[in-house]
Design a protein around this motif. Structure first.
Motif, mmCIF file in Angstrom:
data_model
loop_
_atom_site.group_PDB
_atom_site.id
_atom_site.type_symbol
_atom_site.label_atom_id
_atom_site.label_comp_id
_atom_site.label_asym_id
_atom_site.label_seq_id
_atom_site.Cartn_x
_atom_site.Cartn_y
_atom_site.Cartn_z
ATOM 1 N N HIS A 7 0.830 -1.209 0.000
ATOM 2 C CA HIS A 7 0.000 0.000 0.000
ATOM 3 C C HIS A 7 0.858 1.250 0.000
ATOM 4 O O HIS A 7 2.042 1.211 0.326
ATOM 5 C CB HIS A 7 -0.968 0.038 1.200
ATOM 6 C CG HIS A 7 -0.312 0.057 2.546
ATOM 7 N ND1 HIS A 7 0.029 -1.091 3.224
ATOM 8 C CD2 HIS A 7 0.085 1.081 3.348
ATOM 9 C CE1 HIS A 7 0.588 -0.779 4.376
ATOM 10 N NE2 HIS A 7 0.643 0.538 4.485
ATOM 11 N N GLU A 54 -4.036 3.816 1.447
ATOM 12 C CA GLU A 54 -4.613 4.005 2.766
ATOM 13 C C GLU A 54 -4.640 5.497 3.064
ATOM 14 O O GLU A 54 -3.598 6.151 3.083
ATOM 15 C CB GLU A 54 -3.791 3.270 3.827
ATOM 16 C CG GLU A 54 -3.801 1.765 3.621
ATOM 17 C CD GLU A 54 -3.075 1.012 4.719
ATOM 18 O OE1 GLU A 54 -3.013 -0.219 4.595
ATOM 19 O OE2 GLU A 54 -2.572 1.644 5.662
ATOM 20 N N HIS A 79 3.996 7.085 3.811
ATOM 21 C CA HIS A 79 4.922 5.959 3.643
ATOM 22 C C HIS A 79 4.433 5.038 2.538
ATOM 23 O O HIS A 79 3.280 5.126 2.105
ATOM 24 C CB HIS A 79 5.121 5.185 4.950
ATOM 25 C CG HIS A 79 3.907 4.474 5.473
ATOM 26 N ND1 HIS A 79 3.037 5.027 6.367
ATOM 27 C CD2 HIS A 79 3.413 3.234 5.223
ATOM 28 C CE1 HIS A 79 2.078 4.162 6.664
ATOM 29 N NE2 HIS A 79 2.280 3.065 5.965
ATOM 30 N N GLU A 130 7.754 1.041 4.924
ATOM 31 C CA GLU A 130 7.241 -0.003 5.811
ATOM 32 C C GLU A 130 7.460 -1.344 5.127
ATOM 33 O O GLU A 130 7.217 -1.469 3.919
ATOM 34 C CB GLU A 130 5.742 0.228 6.046
ATOM 35 C CG GLU A 130 5.077 -0.818 6.941
ATOM 36 C CD GLU A 130 3.586 -0.537 7.158
ATOM 37 O OE1 GLU A 130 2.975 0.173 6.337
ATOM 38 O OE2 GLU A 130 3.042 -1.044 8.161
#
Ligand code: CO
Length: 134
Positions: A7, A54, A79, A130
């Motif tokens: 994502h 997201e 991120h 991430e």
């Protein structure tokens, strides 16, 4: 080592407006807002054919994304998340290469109930990365 793009997380000042932008202007499939108190965010999931976006808004006091909005009041990319098969092996490889892992270096359970780690943006082209064990 890294696999799929899981994502891209975008911090937004107004989740209702951001949801409308993705649903109506961009024509995407957008979820209802989901409060994630453990992470200090409310999340709207945008499902795309090949990945997710997201949309994150601060939730509660001390939200980790509140400070981001202070610096970028209209929002911005926070991120990107890449999938890895083995997060401990990935961490050890990155540490051996001199990369910095945020926090205490131990994976924690992320928003998808899977182990995640964050890597220092200064080591990755100014981008907070991430890693999620998929
Ligand atoms: Co994320």
């Amino acid at each position: 080592m890294i696999g799929r793009l899981n994502h891209v997380a975008i911090v937004v000042p107004d989740l209702v407006a951001a949801s409308a932008l993705y649903r109506e202007t961009l024509g995407a499939a957008v979820s209802a807002p989901v409060d994630q108190p453990a992470h200090g965010v409310t999340v709207v999931f945008v499902e795309l054919p090949n990945t997710k976006i997201e949309l994150l808004a601060p939730l509660g006091e001390g939200s980790p994304v509140a400070k981001f909005l202070t610096g970028s009041p209209s929002g911005g990319i926070h991120h990107i998340c890449y999938e890895v098969d083995d997060i401990l092996a990935a961490r050890d490889r990155l540490l051996a290469a001199g990369s910095r892992v945020l926090g205490d270096g131990e994976p924690r359970i992320g928003a998808h109930d899977k182990p995640v780690l964050f890597l220092h943006p200064k080591d990755f082209l100014g981008t907070l990365v991430e890693l999620e064990q998929a």
